[in-house]
Design an enzyme around this catalytic site. Structure first.
Site, PDB file in Angstrom:
ATOM      1  N   ILE A   1      34.832   9.101  26.906  1.00  0.00           N
ATOM      2  CA  ILE A   1      35.135   9.049  25.465  1.00  0.00           C
ATOM      3  C   ILE A   1      36.476   9.711  25.156  1.00  0.00           C
ATOM      4  O   ILE A   1      37.127   9.375  24.157  1.00  0.00           O
ATOM      5  CB  ILE A   1      33.996   9.681  24.644  1.00  0.00           C
ATOM      6  CG1 ILE A   1      34.069   9.231  23.178  1.00  0.00           C
ATOM      7  CG2 ILE A   1      33.987  11.210  24.773  1.00  0.00           C
ATOM      8  CD1 ILE A   1      32.830   9.555  22.361  1.00  0.00           C
TER       9      ILE A   1
ATOM     10  N   ASN B   1      27.956  22.554  20.972  1.00  0.00           N
ATOM     11  CA  ASN B   1      26.856  23.507  20.755  1.00  0.00           C
ATOM     12  C   ASN B   1      27.191  24.323  19.519  1.00  0.00           C
ATOM     13  O   ASN B   1      28.302  24.256  19.003  1.00  0.00           O
ATOM     14  CB  ASN B   1      26.627  24.400  21.989  1.00  0.00           C
ATOM     15  CG  ASN B   1      27.844  25.231  22.309  1.00  0.00           C
ATOM     16  OD1 ASN B   1      28.305  26.037  21.503  1.00  0.00           O
ATOM     17  ND2 ASN B   1      28.407  25.013  23.489  1.00  0.00           N
TER      18      ASN B   1
ATOM     19  N   GLY C   1      30.133  18.936  29.995  1.00  0.00           N
ATOM     20  CA  GLY C   1      29.943  17.559  29.533  1.00  0.00           C
ATOM     21  C   GLY C   1      31.060  17.045  28.634  1.00  0.00           C
ATOM     22  O   GLY C   1      32.244  17.282  28.868  1.00  0.00           O
TER      23      GLY C   1
ATOM     24  N   ASP D   1      31.773  17.988  25.645  1.00  0.00           N
ATOM     25  CA  ASP D   1      32.440  19.141  25.001  1.00  0.00           C
ATOM     26  C   ASP D   1      33.581  19.643  25.879  1.00  0.00           C
ATOM     27  O   ASP D   1      34.730  19.806  25.443  1.00  0.00           O
ATOM     28  CB  ASP D   1      31.383  20.230  24.802  1.00  0.00           C
ATOM     29  CG  ASP D   1      31.740  21.227  23.710  1.00  0.00           C
ATOM     30  OD1 ASP D   1      30.968  22.175  23.513  1.00  0.00           O
ATOM     31  OD2 ASP D   1      32.792  21.049  23.050  1.00  0.00           O
TER      32      ASP D   1
ATOM     33  N   SER E   1      22.870  14.558  23.146  1.00  0.00           N
ATOM     34  CA  SER E   1      21.681  15.299  23.587  1.00  0.00           C
ATOM     35  C   SER E   1      21.041  14.824  24.890  1.00  0.00           C
ATOM     36  O   SER E   1      20.078  15.459  25.351  1.00  0.00           O
ATOM     37  CB  SER E   1      20.578  15.327  22.499  1.00  0.00           C
ATOM     38  OG  SER E   1      20.862  16.325  21.531  1.00  0.00           O
ATOM     39  N   THR E   2      21.564  13.754  25.499  1.00  0.00           N
ATOM     40  CA  THR E   2      20.862  13.238  26.696  1.00  0.00           C
ATOM     41  C   THR E   2      21.414  13.825  27.989  1.00  0.00           C
ATOM     42  O   THR E   2      21.021  13.416  29.081  1.00  0.00           O
ATOM     43  CB  THR E   2      20.961  11.698  26.763  1.00  0.00           C
ATOM     44  OG1 THR E   2      22.331  11.332  26.947  1.00  0.00           O
ATOM     45  CG2 THR E   2      20.389  11.056  25.523  1.00  0.00           C
TER      46      THR E   2
ATOM     47  N   TYR F   1      21.217  18.764  27.163  1.00  0.00           N
ATOM     48  CA  TYR F   1      20.116  19.054  26.225  1.00  0.00           C
ATOM     49  C   TYR F   1      18.838  18.301  26.538  1.00  0.00           C
ATOM     50  O   TYR F   1      17.835  18.445  25.848  1.00  0.00           O
ATOM     51  CB  TYR F   1      20.576  18.817  24.790  1.00  0.00           C
ATOM     52  CG  TYR F   1      21.415  19.961  24.219  1.00  0.00           C
ATOM     53  CD1 TYR F   1      21.708  21.090  24.984  1.00  0.00           C
ATOM     54  CD2 TYR F   1      21.907  19.918  22.924  1.00  0.00           C
ATOM     55  CE1 TYR F   1      22.464  22.128  24.483  1.00  0.00           C
ATOM     56  CE2 TYR F   1      22.666  20.966  22.396  1.00  0.00           C
ATOM     57  CZ  TYR F   1      22.939  22.073  23.180  1.00  0.00           C
ATOM     58  OH  TYR F   1      23.686  23.112  22.678  1.00  0.00           O
TER      59      TYR F   1
HETATM   60  N1  APR Z   1      32.626  10.724  27.947  1.00  0.00           N
HETATM   61  C1  APR Z   1      31.464  10.142  27.525  1.00  0.00           C
HETATM   62  N2  APR Z   1      30.242  10.623  27.817  1.00  0.00           N
HETATM   63  C2  APR Z   1      30.179  11.746  28.567  1.00  0.00           C
HETATM   64  C3  APR Z   1      31.341  12.430  29.031  1.00  0.00           C
HETATM   65  C4  APR Z   1      32.589  11.868  28.687  1.00  0.00           C
HETATM   66  N3  APR Z   1      33.739  12.430  29.085  1.00  0.00           N
HETATM   67  N4  APR Z   1      30.933  13.529  29.740  1.00  0.00           N
HETATM   68  C5  APR Z   1      29.584  13.513  29.735  1.00  0.00           C
HETATM   69  N5  APR Z   1      29.122  12.450  29.043  1.00  0.00           N
HETATM   70  C6  APR Z   1      27.743  12.044  28.776  1.00  0.00           C
HETATM   71  C7  APR Z   1      26.676  12.684  29.612  1.00  0.00           C
HETATM   72  O1  APR Z   1      26.596  12.034  30.878  1.00  0.00           O
HETATM   73  C8  APR Z   1      25.455  12.422  28.747  1.00  0.00           C
HETATM   74  O2  APR Z   1      25.031  11.072  28.930  1.00  0.00           O
HETATM   75  O3  APR Z   1      27.418  12.439  27.453  1.00  0.00           O
HETATM   76  C9  APR Z   1      25.997  12.574  27.336  1.00  0.00           C
HETATM   77  C10 APR Z   1      25.711  13.914  26.663  1.00  0.00           C
HETATM   78  O4  APR Z   1      25.773  14.937  27.637  1.00  0.00           O
HETATM   79  P1  APR Z   1      26.342  16.420  27.292  1.00  0.00           P
HETATM   80  O5  APR Z   1      27.805  16.357  27.207  1.00  0.00           O
HETATM   81  O6  APR Z   1      25.716  17.348  28.289  1.00  0.00           O
HETATM   82  O7  APR Z   1      25.809  16.731  25.822  1.00  0.00           O
HETATM   83  P2  APR Z   1      24.369  17.232  25.330  1.00  0.00           P
HETATM   84  O8  APR Z   1      23.262  16.718  26.178  1.00  0.00           O
HETATM   85  O9  APR Z   1      24.369  16.938  23.865  1.00  0.00           O
HETATM   86  O10 APR Z   1      24.422  18.807  25.557  1.00  0.00           O
HETATM   87  C11 APR Z   1      25.311  19.566  24.771  1.00  0.00           C
HETATM   88  O11 APR Z   1      26.205  20.688  26.676  1.00  0.00           O
HETATM   89  O12 APR Z   1      28.415  20.580  27.211  1.00  0.00           O
HETATM   90  C12 APR Z   1      27.473  21.358  26.610  1.00  0.00           C
HETATM   91  O13 APR Z   1      28.660  22.623  24.951  1.00  0.00           O
HETATM   92  C13 APR Z   1      27.750  21.547  25.149  1.00  0.00           C
HETATM   93  O14 APR Z   1      26.025  23.165  24.922  1.00  0.00           O
HETATM   94  C14 APR Z   1      26.376  21.828  24.637  1.00  0.00           C
HETATM   95  C15 APR Z   1      25.502  20.902  25.465  1.00  0.00           C
END
Ligand code: APR
Length: 189
Positions: free
Chosen positions: A17, A30, A38, A40, A127-128, A131
């Site tokens: 993304i 978060n 991830g 973030d 969240s997948t 989280y």
């Molecule tokens: N582009 C698109 N999707 C991504 C990317 C990226 N660069 N990096 C990871 N993902 C995907 C992951 O594979 C997953 O399918 O985004 C989805 C959400 O994963 P996370 O980023 O772990 O988000 P979430 O599950 O909401 O957890 C949030 O994780 O990174 C920390 O600071 C964040 O504490 C918060 C928690």
């Protein structure tokens, strides 16, 4: 994968993304708004320190961001114009309002985008990842929330995209979006 709702094109893409060109991309943040892994981590790494500086200011002024809420910053060095930071629910089994909170994430981001006149928005799969939200349930909730919002605001957006990082996640969202679109067609007929 593409569908239309009113005047809005809804698409799915496989990729990172942070490389997506849109008025706004959504960060799966978060509550601290101080970064993480991830999505973030990727957004802060590629977007540069200006995004974190704005997040720090927001957190200093209004405290931790509650799950389901969203705030907006500029996008630093990213292709997008804005980053909408939202906090998804941590999956704890499904009896702690996780579905309702996840719906609020999508609606809060779309409402914020409308207020800022942002007509193309890209979401990750909120969240997948860390989280732990089961992807099949999250995809149904996400697509239902977005399509429902677009029915309420049929002329507010040109394109809504999910940018999904894994083939598996892409496939689950494609099935969810197809089901929603099929449901829409049958209700329209
Ligand atoms: N582009 C698109 N999707 C991504 C990317 C990226 N660069 N990096 C990871 N993902 C995907 C992951 O594979 C997953 O399918 O985004 C989805 C959400 O994963 P996370 O980023 O772990 O988000 P979430 O599950 O909401 O957890 C949030 O994780 O990174 C920390 O600071 C964040 O504490 C918060 C928690």
């Amino acid at each position: 994968m593409r569908s239309t709702v009113g005047k809005t094109t809804v698409t799915l893409e496989l990729g990172d993304i942070t490389g997506h060109k849109a008025d706004a991309i959504v960060n799966a943040a978060n509550s601290s708004l101080l970064g993480g892994g991830g999505v973030d981590g990727a957004i802060h790494r590629r977007g540069g320190p200006d995004i974190l500086a704005q997040c720090r200011d927001i957190a200093a002024n209004q405290g931790p961001l509650p799950p389901g809420d969203a705030v907006s910053t500029n996008a630093g060095k990213l292709l997008a114009r804005r980053v909408l930071h939202t906090v998804g629910p941590i999956w704890r089994g499904g009896d702690e309002d996780e579905p309702e909170t996840l719906v609020r994430c999508y609606r809060s981001c779309l409402e914020l985008a409308r207020q800022e006149g942002l007509r193309t928005v890209a979401f990750p799969s909120i969240s997948t990842g860390a989280y732990g939200y089961p992807i099949d349930q999250a995809a149904q909730i996400a697509t239902g929330a977005v399509v429902g919002f677009l029915h309420e605001h049929p002329a507010s957006f040109d394109r809504i995209t999910w940018v999904l990082f894994e083939e598996k996640t892409f496939g689950v969202y494609a099935s969810a979006l197809s089901a929603i679109s099929a449901g829409k067609r049958s209700s329209d007929s």
